[in-house]
Design a protein around this motif. Structure first.
Motif, PDB file in Angstrom:
ATOM      1  N   THR A 107      -7.190   6.897   8.080  1.00  0.00           N
ATOM      2  CA  THR A 107      -5.858   7.319   8.503  1.00  0.00           C
ATOM      3  C   THR A 107      -5.830   8.839   8.648  1.00  0.00           C
ATOM      4  O   THR A 107      -6.697   9.525   8.107  1.00  0.00           O
ATOM      5  CB  THR A 107      -4.777   6.834   7.517  1.00  0.00           C
TER       6      THR A 107
ATOM      7  N   LYS B 243       7.919   2.096   4.222  1.00  0.00           N
ATOM      8  CA  LYS B 243       8.397   2.815   3.025  1.00  0.00           C
ATOM      9  C   LYS B 243       9.832   3.241   3.321  1.00  0.00           C
ATOM     10  O   LYS B 243      10.115   3.710   4.423  1.00  0.00           O
ATOM     11  CB  LYS B 243       7.500   4.034   2.775  1.00  0.00           C
TER      12      LYS B 243
ATOM     13  N   GLU C 130       2.885  -1.944   0.672  1.00  0.00           N
ATOM     14  CA  GLU C 130       2.633  -1.291  -0.623  1.00  0.00           C
ATOM     15  C   GLU C 130       3.657  -1.772  -1.653  1.00  0.00           C
ATOM     16  O   GLU C 130       4.866  -1.745  -1.404  1.00  0.00           O
ATOM     17  CB  GLU C 130       2.691   0.224  -0.452  1.00  0.00           C
TER      18      GLU C 130
ATOM     19  N   ASP D   5       8.156   7.123  -5.998  1.00  0.00           N
ATOM     20  CA  ASP D   5       6.854   6.518  -5.749  1.00  0.00           C
ATOM     21  C   ASP D   5       5.873   7.001  -6.811  1.00  0.00           C
ATOM     22  O   ASP D   5       5.119   7.931  -6.583  1.00  0.00           O
ATOM     23  CB  ASP D   5       6.418   6.979  -4.341  1.00  0.00           C
TER      24      ASP D   5
HETATM   25  C1  XUL Z   1       2.446   7.372   0.621  1.00  0.00           C
HETATM   26  C2  XUL Z   1       1.370   6.397   0.878  1.00  0.00           C
HETATM   27  C3  XUL Z   1       0.209   6.922   1.636  1.00  0.00           C
HETATM   28  C4  XUL Z   1      -0.343   5.968   2.627  1.00  0.00           C
HETATM   29  C5  XUL Z   1      -1.454   6.534   3.474  1.00  0.00           C
HETATM   30  O1  XUL Z   1       3.477   6.860  -0.131  1.00  0.00           O
HETATM   31  O2  XUL Z   1       1.444   5.277   0.476  1.00  0.00           O
HETATM   32  O3  XUL Z   1      -0.759   7.267   0.699  1.00  0.00           O
HETATM   33  O4  XUL Z   1      -0.836   4.832   2.005  1.00  0.00           O
HETATM   34  O5  XUL Z   1      -1.067   7.647   4.201  1.00  0.00           O
END
Ligand code: XUL
Ligand code: CO
Length: 451
Positions: A159, A252, A286, A325
């Motif tokens: 990424t 997110k 996530e 987070d």
């Molecule tokens: C931020 C997050 C990042 C992404 C990759 O909250 O999760 O680390 O996973 O850019």
């Protein structure tokens, strides 16, 4: 006071003389079974054990992330770095980037990690300009390829970091200034090509600054159009270079902006459908982002499968007492059992896996702590895998669900679903339904016994 704080933030700990590999003294981590209480051993994760037709390694496909483990010094908004990461003393040095690579791959190997993940800025020597960053990335990519081959470690995803540099403060793809959009496009092009070179399984786009802090200065519709155009350009380039990995967006709800455009699974699905991107982009879900959105991690996984956008997982947890987070290591085996059940029932991971987007607490300053955090998280995944398989084999929950909905596949109801009956016809044949228990307590009792 303010001055003292900003001074603190920049200082790296001056602890160590640079050594080649900070994990030299750690032995490879072995599976020693459930009775063993050594901290540097697996109690549940037995990599080569075959269950439900695959090894545990192949079921879980876990990855270590570069950013939290090797690029974070333990600084926070009030305090300076506290962790022993000697290469961070000179982030602009290519030699230090190589030392970091050496230690990182030693960590992956000793942990037995099949995969890792990184941003462009995590692995290349830092530069303030996007052109120099591209050169630094190019310069290190062959060394990364060599290490991956030597240690037989794959890239789960690559990424580009489109959120740390001040040029991106008002968005990357969604910036009011097209020059910023172009810088972001350049960074993604380069990182997509490196991910292709390293045979990455996926490419992730987390829209870190794609959102807004106030609508007083933001044209929301214009920004969504820009974002969609950006993603279309990425899809075109992926096809042009022949990259076969999966593109993933990572939802997110907020942080860093007050409102992130990729709020949650449902919001991203609506966006993808509106701009006709749904055939090319799936989601990286996530755990901590789900809970920040006021949703459960399991809900987001189930929703992703329902909309056919499930791709991969960033595994971690938040803290129920605060809303941000915290990216802690996962520790809830019951929640994870339910998540793994969804994954297994949908045929397992394809390109995806469990990426540990998790970091130590600032006080965890021992070198061992980084291993212990990952071992604990991996053991939770393995334990959950065993439990989920048991639940699937016993078929108690799935059978209950099947019976609960079974009338929908019969007679008149199946015709309703198939669109063969009108509202008027339905209205001619009405009777009062039987009142039935949802049996939640019974199902919870069963789950408690299984996990
Ligand atoms: C931020 C997050 C990042 C992404 C990759 O909250 O999760 O680390 O996973 O850019
Ligand atoms: Co993440």
């Amino acid at each position: 006071m303010e001055k003292a704080l900003s001074k603190h933030k920049r200082i790296q700990p001056k602890i160590i003389v640079m050594s080649k590999n900070i994990f030299d003294h750690i032995q490879p981590i072995k599976f020693l079974g459930r009775e063993n209480n050594q901290p540097l051993a697996f109690n549940w994760y037995d990599a080569n054990k075959v269950i439900h037709g695959k090894t545990m390694r192949d079921h879980l496909r876990f990855a270590v992330c570069y950013w939290h483990s090797f690029n974070w010094s333990g600084n926070d908004i009030f305090g300076e770095g506290a962790l022993n990461r000697p290469w961070l003393n000179d982030p602009k040095s290519h030699d230090y980037a190589l030392q970091k690579l050496e230690s990182a791959f030693s960590f992956f190997e000793k942990l037995g990690a099949p995969f890792f993940c990184f941003h462009d800025v995590d692995i290349a020597a830092y530069s303030h300009t996007v052109k120099e960053l591209a050169e630094n990335l190019k310069k290190i990519s062959d060394s990364v390829a060599k290490k991956m081959e030597e240690n037989r470690i794959g890239l789960l995803w690559g990424t580009a970091n489109l959120f740390s540099h001040p040029r991106y403060m008002a968005g990357a793809a969604t910036n009011p200034d097209p020059e910023v959009f172009k810088c972001a496009a350049f960074q993604v092009k380069n990182m997509l090509e490196v991910t292709h070179q390293l045979q990455g399984e996926n490419y992730v786009l987390w829209g870190g600054r794609e959102g807004y802090d106030t609508l007083l200065n933001t044209n929301l519709k214009q920004e969504l159009n820009q974002y969609a155009r950006f993603l279309s350009l990425v899809i075109e380039h992926k096809e042009k270079i022949g990259f076969k990995g999966q593109l993933l967006l990572e939802p997110k709800p907020h942080e860093p902006t007050k409102h992130q455009y990729d709020r949650d699974v449902a919001t991203v699905v609506a966006f993808l459908e509106k701009y006709d991107l749904q055939d090319d982009i799936k989601l990286n879900i996530e755990a901590n982002h789900a809970t920040m959105a006021g949703l459960s991690f399991e809900h987001e996984i189930a929703n992703a499968f329902a909309f056919d956008v499930f791709g991969s997982i960033d595994i971690n947890r938040g803290d129920p007492q605060n809303g941000w987070d915290t990216d802690q290591f996962n520790n809830d085996h019951q929640e994870m059992t339910m998540v793994l059940k969804h994954i297994l029932l949908n045929g397992g991971f394809k390109n995806g896996g469990f990426n540990f987007d998790a970091k130590l607490r600032r006080q965890s300053v021992d070198i061992d702590d980084l291993f212990i955090g990952h071992i604990g998280g991996i053991d939770i995944l393995a334990r959950a895998l065993i439990n989920a398989i048991k639940m699937i084999e016993e078929n108690f929950i799935e059978n209950f669900k099947h019976n609960r909905y079974k009338k929908w596949s019969q007679d008149e109801a199946s015709k309703i679903l198939a669109g063969e009956i009108t509202l008027e016809e339905i209205s001619k044949n009405i009777s009062e339904p039987e009142i039935k228990s949802g049996k939640q307590e019974l199902l919870e009792k069963y789950l408690n016994n299984c996990s």
